[in-house]
Design a protein around this motif. Sequence first.
Motif, PDB file in Angstrom:
ATOM      1  N   CYS A 202      33.637 -33.021  30.238  1.00 48.24           N
ATOM      2  CA  CYS A 202      34.347 -33.312  28.984  1.00 48.24           C
ATOM      3  C   CYS A 202      34.441 -34.821  28.773  1.00 48.24           C
ATOM      4  O   CYS A 202      34.145 -35.328  27.674  1.00 48.24           O
ATOM      5  N   PHE A 203      34.842 -35.547  29.797  1.00 49.48           N
ATOM      6  CA  PHE A 203      34.954 -37.007  29.701  1.00 49.48           C
ATOM      7  C   PHE A 203      33.606 -37.643  29.376  1.00 49.48           C
ATOM      8  O   PHE A 203      33.525 -38.596  28.596  1.00 49.48           O
ATOM      9  N   PHE A 204      32.546 -37.129  29.975  1.00 48.77           N
ATOM     10  CA  PHE A 204      31.204 -37.693  29.765  1.00 48.77           C
ATOM     11  C   PHE A 204      30.822 -37.641  28.286  1.00 48.77           C
ATOM     12  O   PHE A 204      30.340 -38.632  27.709  1.00 48.77           O
ATOM     13  N   TYR A 205      31.031 -36.491  27.639  1.00 46.37           N
ATOM     14  CA  TYR A 205      30.622 -36.348  26.243  1.00 46.37           C
ATOM     15  C   TYR A 205      31.562 -37.093  25.298  1.00 46.37           C
ATOM     16  O   TYR A 205      31.121 -37.607  24.264  1.00 46.37           O
ATOM     17  N   ILE A 206      32.847 -37.153  25.628  1.00 44.97           N
ATOM     18  CA  ILE A 206      33.772 -37.926  24.794  1.00 44.97           C
ATOM     19  C   ILE A 206      33.404 -39.406  24.831  1.00 44.97           C
ATOM     20  O   ILE A 206      33.386 -40.094  23.797  1.00 44.97           O
ATOM     21  N   HIS A 218      46.091 -34.890  30.720  1.00 45.34           N
ATOM     22  CA  HIS A 218      47.470 -34.556  31.084  1.00 45.34           C
ATOM     23  C   HIS A 218      47.630 -33.047  30.934  1.00 45.34           C
ATOM     24  O   HIS A 218      47.241 -32.487  29.902  1.00 45.34           O
ATOM     25  N   PHE A 219      48.224 -32.409  31.951  1.00 50.87           N
ATOM     26  CA  PHE A 219      48.361 -30.956  31.897  1.00 50.87           C
ATOM     27  C   PHE A 219      49.797 -30.528  32.125  1.00 50.87           C
ATOM     28  O   PHE A 219      50.567 -31.195  32.825  1.00 50.87           O
ATOM     29  N   LEU A 220      50.120 -29.382  31.535  1.00 50.53           N
ATOM     30  CA  LEU A 220      51.436 -28.799  31.746  1.00 50.53           C
ATOM     31  C   LEU A 220      51.569 -28.341  33.185  1.00 50.53           C
ATOM     32  O   LEU A 220      50.630 -27.762  33.748  1.00 50.53           O
ATOM     33  N   ILE A 283      44.922 -38.925  20.911  1.00 46.60           N
ATOM     34  CA  ILE A 283      45.459 -37.873  21.778  1.00 46.60           C
ATOM     35  C   ILE A 283      45.107 -36.529  21.152  1.00 46.60           C
ATOM     36  O   ILE A 283      45.460 -36.257  20.003  1.00 46.60           O
ATOM     37  N   ILE A 284      44.392 -35.695  21.914  1.00 42.84           N
ATOM     38  CA  ILE A 284      43.869 -34.429  21.402  1.00 42.84           C
ATOM     39  C   ILE A 284      44.456 -33.278  22.225  1.00 42.84           C
ATOM     40  O   ILE A 284      44.440 -33.319  23.463  1.00 42.84           O
ATOM     41  N   PRO A 285      44.983 -32.235  21.580  1.00 45.15           N
ATOM     42  CA  PRO A 285      45.534 -31.100  22.334  1.00 45.15           C
ATOM     43  C   PRO A 285      44.429 -30.248  22.955  1.00 45.15           C
ATOM     44  O   PRO A 285      43.367 -30.054  22.356  1.00 45.15           O
ATOM     45  N   LEU A 286      44.690 -29.770  24.139  1.00 43.98           N
ATOM     46  CA  LEU A 286      43.766 -28.865  24.836  1.00 43.98           C
ATOM     47  C   LEU A 286      44.368 -27.471  24.738  1.00 43.98           C
ATOM     48  O   LEU A 286      45.329 -27.138  25.433  1.00 43.98           O
ATOM     49  N   VAL A 287      43.815 -26.655  23.840  1.00 45.99           N
ATOM     50  CA  VAL A 287      44.411 -25.365  23.508  1.00 45.99           C
ATOM     51  C   VAL A 287      43.427 -24.251  23.816  1.00 45.99           C
ATOM     52  O   VAL A 287      42.254 -24.314  23.437  1.00 45.99           O
ATOM     53  N   SER A 288      43.923 -23.219  24.507  1.00 44.47           N
ATOM     54  CA  SER A 288      43.100 -22.047  24.803  1.00 44.47           C
ATOM     55  C   SER A 288      43.902 -20.796  24.496  1.00 44.47           C
ATOM     56  O   SER A 288      45.009 -20.612  25.016  1.00 44.47           O
ATOM     57  N   MET A 289      43.349 -19.938  23.623  1.00 48.43           N
ATOM     58  CA  MET A 289      43.995 -18.678  23.234  1.00 48.43           C
ATOM     59  C   MET A 289      45.411 -18.920  22.722  1.00 48.43           C
ATOM     60  O   MET A 289      46.356 -18.178  23.033  1.00 48.43           O
ATOM     61  N   GLY A 290      45.565 -20.000  21.963  1.00 51.42           N
ATOM     62  CA  GLY A 290      46.838 -20.307  21.341  1.00 51.42           C
ATOM     63  C   GLY A 290      47.841 -20.985  22.246  1.00 51.42           C
ATOM     64  O   GLY A 290      48.930 -21.365  21.795  1.00 51.42           O
ATOM     65  N   LYS A 291      47.515 -21.162  23.507  1.00 51.52           N
ATOM     66  CA  LYS A 291      48.427 -21.801  24.448  1.00 51.52           C
ATOM     67  C   LYS A 291      47.955 -23.209  24.772  1.00 51.52           C
ATOM     68  O   LYS A 291      46.769 -23.421  25.066  1.00 51.52           O
ATOM     69  N   VAL A 292      48.887 -24.157  24.718  1.00 52.16           N
ATOM     70  CA  VAL A 292      48.557 -25.545  25.030  1.00 52.16           C
ATOM     71  C   VAL A 292      48.523 -25.718  26.546  1.00 52.16           C
ATOM     72  O   VAL A 292      49.505 -25.445  27.239  1.00 52.16           O
ATOM     73  N   LEU A 293      47.371 -26.150  27.049  1.00 50.79           N
ATOM     74  CA  LEU A 293      47.225 -26.401  28.483  1.00 50.79           C
ATOM     75  C   LEU A 293      47.561 -27.852  28.828  1.00 50.79           C
ATOM     76  O   LEU A 293      47.957 -28.149  29.947  1.00 50.79           O
ATOM     77  N   GLY A 294      47.387 -28.734  27.849  1.00 56.59           N
ATOM     78  CA  GLY A 294      47.628 -30.153  28.078  1.00 56.59           C
ATOM     79  C   GLY A 294      47.033 -30.964  26.956  1.00 56.59           C
ATOM     80  O   GLY A 294      46.811 -30.453  25.843  1.00 56.59           O
ATOM     81  N   VAL A 295      46.736 -32.232  27.224  1.00 57.33           N
ATOM     82  CA  VAL A 295      46.129 -33.105  26.219  1.00 57.33           C
ATOM     83  C   VAL A 295      45.072 -33.980  26.885  1.00 57.33           C
ATOM     84  O   VAL A 295      45.109 -34.225  28.087  1.00 57.33           O
ATOM     85  N   ILE A 296      44.128 -34.440  26.032  1.00 57.80           N
ATOM     86  CA  ILE A 296      43.142 -35.434  26.439  1.00 57.80           C
ATOM     87  C   ILE A 296      43.438 -36.705  25.652  1.00 57.80           C
ATOM     88  O   ILE A 296      43.517 -36.679  24.425  1.00 57.80           O
ATOM     89  N   SER A 318      35.989 -30.717  18.872  1.00 60.70           N
ATOM     90  CA  SER A 318      35.140 -29.562  19.197  1.00 60.70           C
ATOM     91  C   SER A 318      34.794 -29.542  20.686  1.00 60.70           C
ATOM     92  O   SER A 318      34.752 -28.472  21.312  1.00 60.70           O
ATOM     93  N   ILE A 319      34.537 -30.718  21.247  1.00 57.64           N
ATOM     94  CA  ILE A 319      34.233 -30.800  22.686  1.00 57.64           C
ATOM     95  C   ILE A 319      35.446 -30.371  23.515  1.00 57.64           C
ATOM     96  O   ILE A 319      35.329 -29.603  24.482  1.00 57.64           O
ATOM     97  N   VAL A 320      36.620 -30.853  23.103  1.00 53.61           N
ATOM     98  CA  VAL A 320      37.845 -30.475  23.819  1.00 53.61           C
ATOM     99  C   VAL A 320      38.102 -28.977  23.675  1.00 53.61           C
ATOM    100  O   VAL A 320      38.490 -28.302  24.636  1.00 53.61           O
ATOM    101  N   ASP A 321      37.862 -28.449  22.439  1.00 57.08           N
ATOM    102  CA  ASP A 321      38.045 -27.014  22.222  1.00 57.08           C
ATOM    103  C   ASP A 321      37.078 -26.190  23.072  1.00 57.08           C
ATOM    104  O   ASP A 321      37.430 -25.098  23.544  1.00 57.08           O
TER     105      ASP A 321
END
Length: 683
Positions: A202-206, A218-220, A283-296, A318-321
């Motif tokens: 993820c970091f590489f493509y960003i 950052h993760f919950l 700051i971009i939210p990292l969301v999976s199935m409606g649940k926030v896992l953290g941010v990039i 889109s990359i984070v998603d």
Amino acid sequence: MDREQMRYSRLANITKILNTKLELCEVLQRVTAAISEEIVQCSSVGVFLPQEDGTFKGYAGKPDNMNGETLDTQIIDPEIDLLAKEVIDTKKTIYIPDTSKDKRPYPRAVEAFKIKSILALPILFEQDLFGLVFLFNYGTPMNLTDSEIQSVEAYVTMAAVAMRNANNLTQKENLIDQKQLLLNVTRDLSMCSSLEESLEKCFFYIEKILHSKNIAAHFLDPFEKTTIRLTKLSMNCDWTEVEWMKNLNNTSKDKNYTDMIQEVTKTKKIIHLPSFDLKGLLIIPLVSMGKVLGVIAVVHLGGEAPNYEDSQIQLVQSIVDATAPTFSNLLYMDQLESMVKERTRELASANEMVTSVIESITDGFFTLNKDWEFTYINEHQYLPQGKKANDVLGINMWEIFMENVGMDIYRELHRSMSQRITVNFEMLSPYNNNWYEVVAYPFDDGICCLLKDITEKKEYEKELKRLSNLDLIGQMAAGISHEIRNPMTTVKGFLQLIKKEEDFEKHKDYLNIMIEELDRANSIITEFLSMGNTRTSDLKMLDLNEVIHDIIPLIEVDASNQNKFVEFHTQDIPKLFLNRNEIRQLLINLYRNGLEAMCAGKALSISTYKEDENTVVLAVQDQGVGIQPEVLEKLGTPFYTTKDNGTGLGLGICYAIAARHNANIEIQTGSKGTTFIVKFKIR
């Protein structure tokens, strides 16, 4: 008329060019050439395209060089160029036939290029401004007609179409590139096997899109769902984790970095601060199935503040998603793996505890599957031929204990295995002559067996039985001694009187035999009383070697009369509490049995030594043929004898004397002789 035809012909030619896949620069060069050479015959035409800072830069035209300055170095700033500003604002063509009478043209350019008249046109298509076009003659006015201006406008419109097409093509190419990049992201993420690896991708493509190497995840907290923790930084990040949090929390007075992260996790929306103190923050939210896992979070350090386009931010989103579901799956797999490891650790711990409990059992224990193969065996289980537990695992039991086939253990274990019942029995091992109590329990996969060595118990039972016999003899002796001895004394007295009568002289021999037999019977009664006596009396601190030395002459005479030899091996031993007469009797019984067990020419050995700190040994060893097992089992039993004239009381007396001295007698026998070992405890 011919001029109009030529005009339309040139437009058709330009239109044809627009439909080809020529580069935009080449298309604009042809347009400017057509304008300057075929329409207005001007010496200078320049196409200027907009820049990010709001200025316009020379892109195509002629000449390439004017007064030592190339076209690509020419910059038009609408803030100071009033003519350019008006064209941009009105989006209309402006022709100034005499620049000396008009203040709108940029004075410096007018003076530098000796501009007498100028035509400025917007490159416009459907109200979209793609650039500006300027025409002038170096040092002379152009004197343009309305028809010529319209022709130029037509060509410029063609240029606008070309630029619109180029933009569309660029957008399509960018879209294809973005789709391909997302495909690459998806492919690379699908090959990730760890959380760290997925974040690195993820970091590489960003970094590839935003051109920033300072990226953090950052993760919950999985347990405290409201706590966000810095988990990972990009590989080439300029800061450490501590520096990251410290610098970002101290940079902005308006917004705290931690608060912004909390805001993103709550709203699930991007925060983009292009004018952040550190030149840029995303700051971009990292969301999976409606649940926030953290941010990039992406930070731009140094230089000019980045002006991220919406398409770039959307692509990064889109990359984070795309990373989120992969990360979520890997996180779930990690949690499952942790659970499996924890359960495995718990099972291993429980297994170790069970194994420890089983291994702590000092008795033999093993399990067998239904094919009679060892599946477990503890270290206390006896194995023949010095085998170890690992040597027999997976091997059929009856291949290891072949001599047990057909015996009680073979039949009982088969009964337990087939009938699925618990069996309990005792057996004598053919391997080490030890007695075992065997308990076999069935379980799902076979049976488990516990073998308790009861050899010592059997010895105790044997000794208890012998002592019970001695006690019975003692009771018998005490009960009948007086009843028998009194009439025997009377009979012996009358026999002695009769013996003195001359009338019975001829029966003197018979009378002597009768008196001797009465004496013998009295001796047997005395021995009965000796065996039944369990009291320890008259014990004194004596030297066992001295007791032996006192009767050496008697022993040597007996041995010599039988043409046999006696050897004495006495070592320094501590004094013991002994009854001298009883020890003499014990030694006499043992050495006489030894002499009687040997043929002429053999030697008897009598020795003493200290076995350990608490034990003194008296050993009497003969060179006979040994004692048969069936005889060995009965030794010491009252009235049991293998001698023709024996009473069967000699060894019984020895056992009784040993018991009264808190000693025990062990027997070692073989084909080369027998050794009686009397072990005294040092008090």
